[in-house]
Design an enzyme around this catalytic site. Structure first.
Site, PDB file in Angstrom:
ATOM      1  N   LYS A  66      68.216  46.312 -72.389  1.00 43.47           N
ATOM      2  CA  LYS A  66      68.834  45.266 -73.201  1.00 43.47           C
ATOM      3  C   LYS A  66      68.387  45.454 -74.635  1.00 43.47           C
ATOM      4  O   LYS A  66      67.203  45.619 -74.917  1.00 43.47           O
ATOM      5  CB  LYS A  66      68.355  43.882 -72.692  1.00 43.47           C
ATOM      6  CG  LYS A  66      68.940  42.710 -73.467  1.00 43.47           C
ATOM      7  CD  LYS A  66      70.304  42.329 -72.936  1.00 43.47           C
ATOM      8  CE  LYS A  66      71.117  41.472 -73.901  1.00 43.47           C
ATOM      9  NZ  LYS A  66      71.881  42.271 -74.913  1.00 43.47           N
ATOM     10  N   GLN A 116      61.670  46.949 -78.606  1.00 43.25           N
ATOM     11  CA  GLN A 116      62.461  46.032 -77.770  1.00 43.25           C
ATOM     12  C   GLN A 116      61.846  45.854 -76.383  1.00 43.25           C
ATOM     13  O   GLN A 116      61.891  44.769 -75.809  1.00 43.25           O
ATOM     14  CB  GLN A 116      63.887  46.597 -77.647  1.00 43.25           C
ATOM     15  CG  GLN A 116      64.924  45.579 -77.194  1.00 43.25           C
ATOM     16  CD  GLN A 116      65.416  44.696 -78.328  1.00 43.25           C
ATOM     17  OE1 GLN A 116      65.652  45.154 -79.424  1.00 43.25           O
ATOM     18  NE2 GLN A 116      65.551  43.400 -78.063  1.00 43.25           N
ATOM     19  N   LYS A 143      68.186  50.361 -77.099  1.00 47.97           N
ATOM     20  CA  LYS A 143      68.763  50.171 -78.439  1.00 47.97           C
ATOM     21  C   LYS A 143      69.772  51.269 -78.682  1.00 47.97           C
ATOM     22  O   LYS A 143      69.651  52.358 -78.113  1.00 47.97           O
ATOM     23  CB  LYS A 143      67.663  50.254 -79.505  1.00 47.97           C
ATOM     24  CG  LYS A 143      68.036  49.622 -80.832  1.00 47.97           C
ATOM     25  CD  LYS A 143      67.807  48.123 -80.817  1.00 47.97           C
ATOM     26  CE  LYS A 143      68.296  47.441 -82.049  1.00 47.97           C
ATOM     27  NZ  LYS A 143      67.814  46.052 -82.126  1.00 47.97           N
ATOM     28  N   ASP A 182      73.210  43.977 -84.011  1.00 48.40           N
ATOM     29  CA  ASP A 182      72.036  44.199 -84.850  1.00 48.40           C
ATOM     30  C   ASP A 182      72.619  44.405 -86.250  1.00 48.40           C
ATOM     31  O   ASP A 182      73.749  43.947 -86.522  1.00 48.40           O
ATOM     32  CB  ASP A 182      71.230  45.419 -84.356  1.00 48.40           C
ATOM     33  CG  ASP A 182      69.844  45.511 -84.992  1.00 48.40           C
ATOM     34  OD1 ASP A 182      68.934  44.801 -84.554  1.00 48.40           O
ATOM     35  OD2 ASP A 182      69.654  46.278 -85.967  1.00 48.40           O
ATOM     36  N   SER A 203      70.405  36.079 -75.670  1.00 45.91           N
ATOM     37  CA  SER A 203      71.306  37.047 -75.039  1.00 45.91           C
ATOM     38  C   SER A 203      71.102  37.039 -73.523  1.00 45.91           C
ATOM     39  O   SER A 203      72.063  37.112 -72.755  1.00 45.91           O
ATOM     40  CB  SER A 203      71.022  38.458 -75.559  1.00 45.91           C
ATOM     41  OG  SER A 203      71.643  38.672 -76.799  1.00 45.91           O
TER      42      SER A 203
HETATM   43  P1  NDP Z   1      72.925  41.899 -90.714  1.00 40.94           P
HETATM   44  O1  NDP Z   1      73.678  43.161 -90.779  1.00 40.94           O
HETATM   45  O2  NDP Z   1      73.627  40.649 -90.331  1.00 40.94           O
HETATM   46  O3  NDP Z   1      72.170  41.620 -92.077  1.00 40.94           O
HETATM   47  C1  NDP Z   1      71.249  42.531 -92.591  1.00 40.94           C
HETATM   48  C2  NDP Z   1      70.807  42.056 -93.954  1.00 40.94           C
HETATM   49  O4  NDP Z   1      69.745  42.864 -94.410  1.00 40.94           O
HETATM   50  C3  NDP Z   1      71.914  42.186 -94.992  1.00 40.94           C
HETATM   51  O5  NDP Z   1      71.731  41.195 -95.957  1.00 40.94           O
HETATM   52  C4  NDP Z   1      71.673  43.570 -95.558  1.00 40.94           C
HETATM   53  O6  NDP Z   1      72.178  43.746 -96.859  1.00 40.94           O
HETATM   54  C5  NDP Z   1      70.160  43.632 -95.552  1.00 40.94           C
HETATM   55  N1  NDP Z   1      69.761  45.028 -95.372  1.00 40.94           N
HETATM   56  C6  NDP Z   1      70.021  45.830 -94.317  1.00 40.94           C
HETATM   57  N2  NDP Z   1      69.541  47.056 -94.512  1.00 40.94           N
HETATM   58  C7  NDP Z   1      68.956  47.022 -95.711  1.00 40.94           C
HETATM   59  C8  NDP Z   1      68.260  47.988 -96.472  1.00 40.94           C
HETATM   60  N3  NDP Z   1      68.087  49.232 -96.016  1.00 40.94           N
HETATM   61  N4  NDP Z   1      67.768  47.595 -97.687  1.00 40.94           N
HETATM   62  C9  NDP Z   1      67.962  46.334 -98.143  1.00 40.94           C
HETATM   63  N5  NDP Z   1      68.618  45.375 -97.462  1.00 40.94           N
HETATM   64  C10 NDP Z   1      69.095  45.725 -96.274  1.00 40.94           C
HETATM   65  O7  NDP Z   1      71.727  42.183 -89.690  1.00 40.94           O
HETATM   66  P2  NDP Z   1      70.805  41.130 -88.923  1.00 40.94           P
HETATM   67  O8  NDP Z   1      70.581  39.923 -89.757  1.00 40.94           O
HETATM   68  O9  NDP Z   1      71.347  40.995 -87.558  1.00 40.94           O
HETATM   69  O10 NDP Z   1      69.452  41.968 -88.795  1.00 40.94           O
HETATM   70  C11 NDP Z   1      68.401  41.875 -89.742  1.00 40.94           C
HETATM   71  C12 NDP Z   1      67.100  42.347 -89.110  1.00 40.94           C
HETATM   72  O11 NDP Z   1      66.795  41.526 -87.973  1.00 40.94           O
HETATM   73  C13 NDP Z   1      67.118  43.783 -88.568  1.00 40.94           C
HETATM   74  O12 NDP Z   1      65.816  44.320 -88.682  1.00 40.94           O
HETATM   75  C14 NDP Z   1      67.442  43.591 -87.088  1.00 40.94           C
HETATM   76  O13 NDP Z   1      66.989  44.665 -86.316  1.00 40.94           O
HETATM   77  C15 NDP Z   1      66.636  42.325 -86.813  1.00 40.94           C
HETATM   78  N6  NDP Z   1      67.027  41.527 -85.644  1.00 40.94           N
HETATM   79  C16 NDP Z   1      68.303  41.091 -85.466  1.00 40.94           C
HETATM   80  C17 NDP Z   1      68.616  40.295 -84.376  1.00 40.94           C
HETATM   81  C18 NDP Z   1      69.969  39.729 -84.172  1.00 40.94           C
HETATM   82  O14 NDP Z   1      70.144  38.971 -83.208  1.00 40.94           O
HETATM   83  N7  NDP Z   1      70.951  40.007 -85.016  1.00 40.94           N
HETATM   84  C19 NDP Z   1      67.602  39.964 -83.368  1.00 40.94           C
HETATM   85  C20 NDP Z   1      66.278  40.409 -83.699  1.00 40.94           C
HETATM   86  C21 NDP Z   1      66.023  41.178 -84.789  1.00 40.94           C
HETATM   87  P3  NDP Z   1      73.579  44.494 -97.060  1.00 40.94           P
HETATM   88  O15 NDP Z   1      74.600  43.609 -96.422  1.00 40.94           O
HETATM   89  O16 NDP Z   1      73.718  44.639 -98.525  1.00 40.94           O
HETATM   90  O17 NDP Z   1      73.432  45.810 -96.343  1.00 40.94           O
HETATM   91  O1  2IT Z   2      66.506  43.399 -82.202  1.00 41.28           O
HETATM   92  C1  2IT Z   2      67.006  42.589 -81.405  1.00 41.28           C
HETATM   93  O2  2IT Z   2      66.317  41.940 -80.610  1.00 41.28           O
HETATM   94  C2  2IT Z   2      68.456  42.405 -81.422  1.00 41.28           C
HETATM   95  N1  2IT Z   2      69.126  42.996 -82.262  1.00 41.28           N
HETATM   96  C3  2IT Z   2      69.123  41.528 -80.414  1.00 41.28           C
HETATM   97  C4  2IT Z   2      69.269  42.243 -79.104  1.00 41.28           C
HETATM   98  C5  2IT Z   2      70.057  41.514 -78.054  1.00 41.28           C
HETATM   99  O3  2IT Z   2      70.256  42.143 -77.006  1.00 41.28           O
HETATM  100  O4  2IT Z   2      70.465  40.371 -78.245  1.00 41.28           O
END
Ligand code: NDP
Ligand code: 2IT
Length: 444
Positions: free
Chosen positions: A90, A111, A126, A166, A376
């Protein structure tokens, strides 16, 4: 050399040019020393650590698709099925130009421990691609997702491997991916999470990572004699995690004053306007300059700098290694007393060490962002029973899970004589469950 040192050296030698993977493994194995030393010979004989750091399966594939000009494009696709000791693989899919095998392996490794901490039956995986959804039309995103799933569908399933979103993968992408899976496999099953509410998605999954981050932060502060209410919060990122972290922080009476994207950052001393941020990022898919243009109290700054503001709590919610040593020093100088990770591994090892040594509360992402994957897993439960729960039911379960995660880390850190070291607590607590399950299942 100790068993831990042997395995660390092996990981570096066998996985060249994967610095993020080395970093994630180093952080975990360093914290496990105390546990491994208790029973080093047995762990070594069973190659427990070698098996833990080696993915069960790595799938890499070509993703050809046609852009709006009729040009064929080719991207790399990945799915790393890291560890299935406690449940089906997952974990999310990341679409970002920086994606490569090392990044996906670090994320899959993290993860495994995160999913263990949720207390739910999910293994670690992943995947993703170096495809960049930015600037692409909806048709191009659909064409890419359909091609990606045409291969991925051979390797996943509701009881095998359940991907989700992600970076760069949100509701739109999950919809296209689900449609293609169903079409090819002729199976309507919970093979992806983060689905839309009309086709099997769970209420509160969209909000879950950000909300969960705040539920854990609230508990962390409470147990350290502080109240989340009234705290000034610096947030990085402006995506799914950041937006709902900001929203929940406001609901809990705190004041988030920053957000950022890959081009710049916003300082809004009156507090971020969540509705405006959501409109710009979720609907228009626009840059943060647009936010500043519509909000008189906001200042837009080009480039990096979100960790230079005065704040009490910092929540890095963008990407890996976005908070380095200089950022950590600047946070300390500006009075920050807690850093709680929303992203995966956003803090470098040097910065983490500095924060811990300087009395700043620090919680690693594998614990504090686990609310997303936990919800999830609740989506998977609802899909299995073909029912859907109310927002309140899911949100209440999420809250309970996050509070339990915090106490699980806290207890583990105390038990092993490292009180307040939540990195060690998370790694040890996550590890023990996976290790026990692996041991029980024999040499597989
Ligand atoms: P999104 O794509 O929704 O948002 C990512 C944000 O981070 C955007 O604002 C993006 O800016 C910025 N960003 C991404 N890469 C870079 C970079 N290299 N340098 C600067 N800014 C950057 O992703 P999420 O919010 O889903 O994910 C954010 C983090 O949280 C990641 O590390 C992900 O692995 C983690 N995560 C996500 C989960 C989820 O449920 N979605 C669960 C647990 C962890 P821009 O749009 O300009 O690229
Ligand atoms: O990093 C994370 O935990 C996620 N992007 C969410 C993974 C999931 O299966 O909901």
């Amino acid at each position: 050399m100790s068993y831990v040192d042997d395995v660390l050296a092996m990981v570096v030698a066998k996985n060249p040019a994967q610095p993020e993977f080395h970093q994630a493994v180093k952080e975990v194995l360093e914290s496990l020393r105390v546990v491994i030393e208790e029973n080093e010979e047995e762990y070594r004989k069973n190659a427990l650590l070698e098996r833990l750091v080696t993915p069960e399966r790595v799938i890499m594939f070509r993703v050809p698709w046609v852009d709006d000009k009729g040009q064929v494009q080719v991207n790399n696709g990945f799915r790393v099925q890291f560890n299935s000791a406690i449940g089906p693989y997952k974990g999310g899919l990341r679409f970002h130009p920086s994606v490569n095998l090392g990044i996906i392996k670090f994320l899959g490794f993290e993860q495994t421990f995160k999913n263990s901490l949720t207390s739910l039956p999910i293994g670690g995986g992943k995947g993703g691609s170096d495809f960049d959804p930015k600037g692409k039309s909806d048709r191009e995103v659909m064409a890419f997702c359909q091609s990606f799933m045409t291969e991925l569908c051979k390797h996943i399933g509701a009881d095998t491997d359940v991907p989700a979103g992600d970076i760069g993968v949100g509701g739109r992408e999950i919809g296209f991916l689900f449609g293609q899976y169903k079409r090819i496999r002729n199976l309507y099953e919970g093979v992806l999470t983060g689905k839309g509410l009309t086709y099997g998605g769970s209420l509160a999954r969209t909000e879950a990572t950000g909300y969960g981050l705040l539920y854990l932060t609230q508990e962390l502060l409470k147990c350290n004699g502080k109240d989340i209410k009234g705290q000034t919060i610096a947030v990085s990122g402006a995506g799914n995690v950041a937006i709902y972290a900001i929203q929940k922080a406001q609901q809990l009476g705190a004041k988030p004053v920053t957000c950022s994207d890959s081009t710049g950052w916003i300082y809004d001393p009156e507090g971020i306007d969540t509705a405006l941020l959501k409109e710009i990022k979720e609907v228009k898919r626009a840059r943060l300059t647009e936010y500043a243009a519509q909000r008189p109290s906001a200042q837009y700054h080009e480039g990096k700098g979100v960790w230079t503001v005065k704040c009490d709590v910092a929540l890095p919610c963008a990407t890996q290694n976005e908070l380095g040593l200089e950022d950590a020093k600047s946070l300390k100088e500006n009075g920050c007393f807690a850093v709680v990770e929303g992203a995966n591994m956003p803090t470098t090892l040097e910065a983490t060490e500095y924060l811990q040594k300087n009395g700043i509360l620090f919680c690693p992402g594998k614990a504090s962002n686990a609310g997303g994957v936990a919800t999830s897993a609740l989506e998977m439960s609802q899909n299995s029973e073909r029912l859907s729960w109310t927002f309140e039911e899911v949100d209440n379960r999420l809250k309970t899970i996050m509070v339990n995660i915090f106490h699980n880390l806290d207890d583990a850190s105390k038990k092993y004589g490292m009180e307040g070291n939540y990195v060690a607590g998370a790694n040890i607590a996550g590890f023990l469950k996976v290790a026990e399950a692996m041991k029980a299942q024999g040499i597989v």
